[in-house]
Design an enzyme around this catalytic site. Structure first.
Site, PDB file in Angstrom:
ATOM      1  N   GLY A 322       0.357 128.165 -58.775  1.00  0.00           N
ATOM      2  CA  GLY A 322      -0.126 127.581 -59.406  1.00  0.00           C
ATOM      3  C   GLY A 322       1.222 127.444 -60.542  1.00  0.00           C
ATOM      4  CD1 TRP A 325       2.430 121.891 -57.305  1.00  0.00           C
ATOM      5  CD2 TRP A 325       1.431 121.913 -59.476  1.00  0.00           C
ATOM      6  NE1 TRP A 325       2.190 120.610 -57.589  1.00  0.00           N
ATOM      7  CE2 TRP A 325       1.821 120.523 -58.711  1.00  0.00           C
ATOM      8  CE3 TRP A 325       1.226 122.082 -60.346  1.00  0.00           C
ATOM      9  CZ2 TRP A 325       0.677 119.176 -59.871  1.00  0.00           C
ATOM     10  CZ3 TRP A 325       1.200 120.830 -61.716  1.00  0.00           C
ATOM     11  CH2 TRP A 325       0.975 119.488 -60.655  1.00  0.00           C
ATOM     12  CG  HIS A 326       2.155 124.136 -63.974  1.00  0.00           C
ATOM     13  ND1 HIS A 326       0.654 124.246 -63.636  1.00  0.00           N
ATOM     14  CD2 HIS A 326       0.647 123.073 -64.574  1.00  0.00           C
ATOM     15  CE1 HIS A 326      -0.101 123.410 -64.017  1.00  0.00           C
ATOM     16  NE2 HIS A 326      -0.349 122.952 -63.944  1.00  0.00           N
ATOM     17  N   GLY A 327       6.441 124.563 -62.845  1.00  0.00           N
ATOM     18  CA  GLY A 327       7.602 124.268 -63.061  1.00  0.00           C
ATOM     19  C   GLY A 327       8.382 126.072 -62.481  1.00  0.00           C
ATOM     20  CG  PHE A 491       4.376 120.166 -65.066  1.00  0.00           C
ATOM     21  CD1 PHE A 491       5.427 120.813 -65.314  1.00  0.00           C
ATOM     22  CD2 PHE A 491       3.329 119.431 -65.794  1.00  0.00           C
ATOM     23  CE1 PHE A 491       5.550 121.182 -66.067  1.00  0.00           C
ATOM     24  CE2 PHE A 491       3.203 120.435 -66.999  1.00  0.00           C
ATOM     25  CZ  PHE A 491       4.369 121.085 -67.527  1.00  0.00           C
TER      26      PHE A 491
END
Lengths: 491, 179
Positions: A322, A325-327, A491
């Site tokens: 998770g 996924w943001h960066g 994102f």
């Protein structure tokens, strides 16, 4: 195209009028909304509309093939290929540079350094969101939750529908596609709800998030060594409020815009900072992402079904991914690790109980009979308040890593929080009030939007127009100049 | 075994993507032909082929149509309000459009419109709100303390006058020096 701009206002006015003129012609309406969504996306960079179309086509074809195949093994193979293809596209655009940098560092460390094929890859806006939409679609077909769509327009509209295209909410195929088969609905209640959501979203973004960003947070995170502990603490709480108002503001506008076009999206935020545990926080924060991760990652990993150790491992993997996924940065991975660790610790202490603070005796009672179990109300309130305070501060601690440019900056920020002897330079009454009032707003009634919308419902077209017009005027007058992009666009 | 499953897959693919669409298209053509014949026959007898709709359907559709019209009216009214009370925004927007020759006449109209709104005082509302916000943003802690101080208290006298060394974060006042 950004929501709080005149360009979007003109675009939406045209889309709204034409879409409702086409209400009796389902196919034409869908085709028009797909075209409008591509214009919306292409406004940023038209070249990436081909990527969006390719993603939609891949998932449509995969869905058809999975539905046609009877053998479980072939279905598994096809869904695996579709997910891999989605992730390869996402991985190339989002993680190529990061992984190559890590590989280069590793090779250098062992004296094997060489020229690697570094590329300047532009990150297409919203790629994480439309990739998750695509995966949700093929996996739900594989799980036989939804039938594969015969009409490609439905899949194209599901993946590219402009209100949720660039920053969510991540709408499930099983929620959205059935709405395309039914006739879209609009009445005065939906109209007033949509307008209230748009105004609240604009206020959160344009006023609260933009002031906190430009007058407090950006400077603090740019050079944390220049500020005292109290300033940095206000800056940190300010960032917690800023990211909430920025992202939930976007979600409110997206939900409102979709409602005005006749489609229902589930809420994406529900007063997250009133959560008394991290588990509760994730039921209130970015609900569409947390439920996506739960259903498509945590549960397939085994969820909580295979013993304690595996549950903690699954929680950790889910939160680490998770974070990633943001960066593509170590700061996001640490952010995920903090959340994963605290979730695992909470589960260790409180087990699988839904609430970490049990309901008080009087609240657990029904029909005037006072239940014997549960703590007394005073003790409940105290434990709840303590839970909210601790949870909020853990979330804020993780935000430092989420916001900091690098690990060094994050460490400087953490160190700065302990220096309380320097003078306070940035904590003005205005900024302090902005943070405090925004946090206090988390404790108002959860159905406030519905109640305001219900009051406006009887106003009629002119009344609603006046509320919208003067509402935007007021926001415009109060907000700082300029339109900052939404945080979640990156994102 | 594996070969058989591929053959079955190919046959199913052919059935679903070639034979089935052809059959559906044929059925559709037959249905349209029948409807056309029926319409012709009814027309000759002076009747209409439109299916009768229930009152509930008609009511729902009317409500939907009203709501859509109300929506368009509300958006247009909101746009008009912004055009009158925030004519600056319109001028700024058209300034970008004026970079191409086709946008220049619109910019000229926007400038004239803005001047007119200024003359009749429509912009005063936005300016008043903005001025209030600037005051609130410029407030210092001493001003807040002054609000709660007794009339004779020195802090009350300092309200709005004190300029502490720090906490000046207004862009137009320049940033306070870092400690």
């Amino acid at each position: 195209m950004l929501f709080p701009t005149l360009n979007f206002g003109i675009f939406f006015l045209v889309v709204f009028a034409v879409a409702w003129e086409l209400r009796g012609q389902a196919e034409a309406r869908k085709a028009f909304l797909v075209a409008a969504s591509y214009v919306f996306y292409g406004f940023w960079d038209w070249r990436f509309t081909a990527l969006l179309a390719a993603s939609s086509l891949i998932n449509y074809t995969a869905g058809r093939l999975i539905a046609m195949t009877g053998h479980d093994r072939d279905r598994r193979l096809l869904v695996g290929m579709a997910i891999a293809l989605n992730l390869v596209i996402l991985g190339f655009f989002k993680y190529y540079g990061f992984f190559l940098e890590q590989l280069s560092d590793l090779l250098d460390r062992y004296g094997l350094g060489r020229d690697l094929p570094f590329l300047e890859v532009i990150l297409p806006i919203g790629i994480s969101f439309f990739t998750f939409h695509g995966i949700s679609y093929v996996v739900d077909i594989y799980r036989r939750k939804i039938p594969a769509e015969r009409d490609p327009l439905n899949v194209f509209l599901y993946i590219s529908f402009f209100p949720q295209l660039v920053a969510g909410p991540i709408v499930r195929a099983s929620d959205f596609l059935p709405q395309l088969r039914a006739e879209p609905k609009l009445d005065h209640a939906i109209l007033s709800r949509g307008i209230v959501l748009i105004l609240i979203g604009l206020f959160k973004k344009m006023v609260i998030a933009n002031y906190l960003s430009t007058e407090l947070v950006d400077d603090m995170f740019f050079d944390p060594t220049s500020y005292s502990g109290p300033d940095l603490l206000l800056g940190l709480y300010g960032y917690a409020v800023q990211i909430y108002c920025d992202f939930s503001g976007y979600s409110d506008i997206a939900i409102g815009v979709a409602a005005l076009l006749g489609y229902h999206f589930k809420p994406n935020f529900n007063q997250p900072y009133r959560a008394a545990s991290l588990r509760e926080f994730w039921r209130r924060w970015h609900i569409s992402l947390s439920s996506w991760l739960r259903d498509y990652l945590y549960k397939p990993l085994g969820g909580s079904r295979h013993g304690r150790f595996n549950t903690y491992r699954n929680l950790m993997i889910t939160m680490l991914l998770g974070g990633l996924w943001h960066g593509a940065a170590w700061t996001f991975i640490i952010w995920g690790a903090i959340h994963g660790t605290v979730l695992a610790v909470e589960r260790m202490i409180f087990g699988t109980a839904r609430e970490t603070v049990p309901a008080p005796a009087v609240m657990a009672a029904g029909d005037g009979v006072v239940a014997a179990s549960g703590p007394p109300p005073g003790s409940y309130a105290l434990r709840k308040a303590l839970g909210v305070f601790v949870t909020f501060n853990i979330v804020c601690l993780a935000w430092i890593f989420f916001r900091a440019e690098s690990l060094d900056y994050a460490m400087q920020y953490l160190q700065g929080l302990t220096h309380w002897s320097s003078p306070v330079v940035r904590a003005t009454p205005f900024l302090a009030a902005l943070v405090m009032v925004s946090l206090a707003a988390h404790f108002v009634s959860e159905d406030l939007v519905e109640r305001i919308a219900a009051r406006l419902q009887g106003l009629g077209a002119l009344g609603l127009g006046a509320v919208l017009g003067f509402g935007i005027l007021l926001i415009w007058a109060v907000a700082p100049a300029g339109v900052a992009p939404f945080i979640y666009f990156q994102f | 075994m594996r070969h058989e499953s591929y053959t079955a897959f190919a046959l199913k693919f052919r059935e679903q993507y070639f034979l089935e669409p052809a059959r559906l298209a044929e059925e559709d053509a037959r249905r349209r032909e029948a409807a056309k014949r029926l319409r012709g026959a009814l027309k000759r007898r002076g009747k209409t082929a439109e299916p009768e709709r229930s009152d509930t359907d008609t009511d729902a559709e009317a409500r939907q149509r009203d709501a859509a019209r109300a929506g368009v009216a509300a958006f247009l009214l909101a746009a008009a309000i912004l055009l009158v009370f925030n004519s600056d925004g319109f001028t700024e927007y058209t300034r970008d459009l004026a970079e191409v020759s086709a946008g220049r006449p619109l910019y000229a109209v926007a400038v004239k419109w803005d001047a007119e709104m200024d003359r009749i005082g429509a912009k005063r509302l936005g300016v008043a709100v903005h001025r209030l916000v600037v005051q609130v943003r410029a407030a210092h802690w001493i001003d807040i303390a002054g609000l709660f101080a007794a009339p004779g208290d020195a802090r009350a006298a300092m309200r709005g006058k004190a300029v502490p060394a720090y906490t000046g974060s207004l862009p137009e006042q320049g940033r306070a020096p870092a400690p």
